[in-house]
Design a protein around this motif. Structure first.
Motif, mmCIF file in Angstrom:
data_model
loop_
_atom_site.group_PDB
_atom_site.id
_atom_site.type_symbol
_atom_site.label_atom_id
_atom_site.label_comp_id
_atom_site.label_asym_id
_atom_site.label_seq_id
_atom_site.Cartn_x
_atom_site.Cartn_y
_atom_site.Cartn_z
ATOM 1 N N GLY A 12 0.808 -1.214 0.000
ATOM 2 C CA GLY A 12 0.000 0.000 0.000
ATOM 3 C C GLY A 12 0.843 1.267 0.000
ATOM 4 O O GLY A 12 1.965 1.286 0.483
ATOM 5 N N ILE A 13 0.291 2.331 -0.543
ATOM 6 C CA ILE A 13 0.987 3.610 -0.585
ATOM 7 C C ILE A 13 1.317 4.038 0.849
ATOM 8 O O ILE A 13 0.457 4.024 1.722
ATOM 9 N N GLY A 14 2.564 4.388 1.083
ATOM 10 C CA GLY A 14 3.005 4.774 2.409
ATOM 11 C C GLY A 14 3.302 3.591 3.318
ATOM 12 O O GLY A 14 3.864 3.739 4.378
ATOM 13 N N ARG A 15 2.915 2.426 2.911
ATOM 14 C CA ARG A 15 3.125 1.208 3.694
ATOM 15 C C ARG A 15 3.843 0.151 2.868
ATOM 16 O O ARG A 15 3.696 -1.024 3.063
ATOM 17 N N ARG A 16 4.626 0.594 1.922
ATOM 18 C CA ARG A 16 5.309 -0.301 1.001
ATOM 19 C C ARG A 16 6.798 -0.325 1.323
ATOM 20 O O ARG A 16 7.385 0.699 1.616
ATOM 21 N N GLY A 18 10.557 -0.907 -0.154
ATOM 22 C CA GLY A 18 11.150 -0.668 -1.462
ATOM 23 C C GLY A 18 11.647 -1.931 -2.144
ATOM 24 O O GLY A 18 11.762 -2.995 -1.533
ATOM 25 N N ARG A 19 11.961 -1.786 -3.410
ATOM 26 C CA ARG A 19 12.477 -2.917 -4.186
ATOM 27 C C ARG A 19 13.785 -3.473 -3.622
ATOM 28 O O ARG A 19 13.950 -4.692 -3.578
ATOM 29 N N PRO A 20 14.729 -2.609 -3.181
ATOM 30 C CA PRO A 20 15.958 -3.173 -2.610
ATOM 31 C C PRO A 20 15.681 -4.040 -1.379
ATOM 32 O O PRO A 20 16.276 -5.105 -1.216
ATOM 33 N N ALA A 21 14.765 -3.603 -0.526
ATOM 34 C CA ALA A 21 14.426 -4.382 0.661
ATOM 35 C C ALA A 21 13.729 -5.680 0.271
ATOM 36 O O ALA A 21 14.029 -6.748 0.808
ATOM 37 N N THR A 22 12.808 -5.600 -0.671
ATOM 38 C CA THR A 22 12.118 -6.805 -1.137
ATOM 39 C C THR A 22 13.108 -7.794 -1.717
ATOM 40 O O THR A 22 13.083 -8.982 -1.399
ATOM 41 N N ALA A 23 14.005 -7.297 -2.564
ATOM 42 C CA ALA A 23 15.005 -8.180 -3.182
ATOM 43 C C ALA A 23 15.907 -8.810 -2.122
ATOM 44 O O ALA A 23 16.240 -10.001 -2.203
ATOM 45 N N ALA A 24 16.299 -8.035 -1.108
ATOM 46 C CA ALA A 24 17.159 -8.552 -0.045
ATOM 47 C C ALA A 24 16.449 -9.651 0.742
ATOM 48 O O ALA A 24 17.050 -10.686 1.066
ATOM 49 N N LEU A 25 15.185 -9.431 1.044
ATOM 50 C CA LEU A 25 14.417 -10.435 1.777
ATOM 51 C C LEU A 25 14.268 -11.717 0.965
ATOM 52 O O LEU A 25 14.461 -12.822 1.486
ATOM 53 N N VAL A 26 13.941 -11.573 -0.309
ATOM 54 C CA VAL A 26 13.786 -12.746 -1.177
ATOM 55 C C VAL A 26 15.108 -13.491 -1.289
ATOM 56 O O VAL A 26 15.161 -14.719 -1.175
ATOM 57 N N HIS A 27 16.190 -12.759 -1.466
ATOM 58 C CA HIS A 27 17.518 -13.378 -1.566
ATOM 59 C C HIS A 27 17.866 -14.149 -0.288
ATOM 60 O O HIS A 27 18.526 -15.187 -0.342
ATOM 61 N N ALA A 28 17.399 -13.641 0.859
ATOM 62 C CA ALA A 28 17.652 -14.299 2.146
ATOM 63 C C ALA A 28 16.680 -15.454 2.399
ATOM 64 O O ALA A 28 16.779 -16.140 3.417
ATOM 65 N N GLY A 29 15.722 -15.659 1.491
ATOM 66 C CA GLY A 29 14.796 -16.778 1.622
ATOM 67 C C GLY A 29 13.438 -16.442 2.201
ATOM 68 O O GLY A 29 12.625 -17.325 2.439
ATOM 69 N N GLU A 60 4.869 -3.274 11.498
ATOM 70 C CA GLU A 60 3.468 -2.837 11.584
ATOM 71 C C GLU A 60 2.547 -3.819 10.871
ATOM 72 O O GLU A 60 1.470 -4.148 11.380
ATOM 73 N N ALA A 61 2.959 -4.295 9.709
ATOM 74 C CA ALA A 61 2.147 -5.256 8.950
ATOM 75 C C ALA A 61 2.047 -6.581 9.702
ATOM 76 O O ALA A 61 0.986 -7.208 9.725
ATOM 77 N N LEU A 62 3.144 -7.012 10.293
ATOM 78 C CA LEU A 62 3.121 -8.248 11.072
ATOM 79 C C LEU A 62 2.188 -8.116 12.262
ATOM 80 O O LEU A 62 1.369 -9.012 12.544
#
Length: 70
Positions: A12-16, A18-29, A60-62
């Motif tokens: 969501g807007i303001g609750r998203r 970023g792509r670098p964080a998403t990529a880092a999380l995915v890379h970490a499994g 916050e999402a968790l």
């Protein structure tokens, strides 16, 4: 790879995160929010590309789902 299509991280807007964080999380499994339940926040923050804002948004999402990073 389109990380957004393969994860359930906040979008969501303001609750998203970023792509670098998403990529880092995915890379970490990590591809599902539930996988972060009980993970130390400092471990997530130590991933290259994940900053304090991403950790806050994830926490916050968790919490909205009854989970949390420790």
């Amino acid at each position: 790879m389109d990380e957004d299509a393969e994860t359930d991280f906040p979008r969501g807007i303001g609750r998203r995160i970023g792509r670098p964080a998403t990529a880092a999380l995915v890379h970490a499994g990590y591809t599902r929010m539930s996988q972060l339940d009980g993970v130390p926040a400092r471990d997530v923050l130590s991933l290259h590309g994940v900053g304090p804002k991403a950790v806050r948004v994830l926490q916050e999402a968790l919490e909205a789902q009854g989970m949390r990073m420790v």
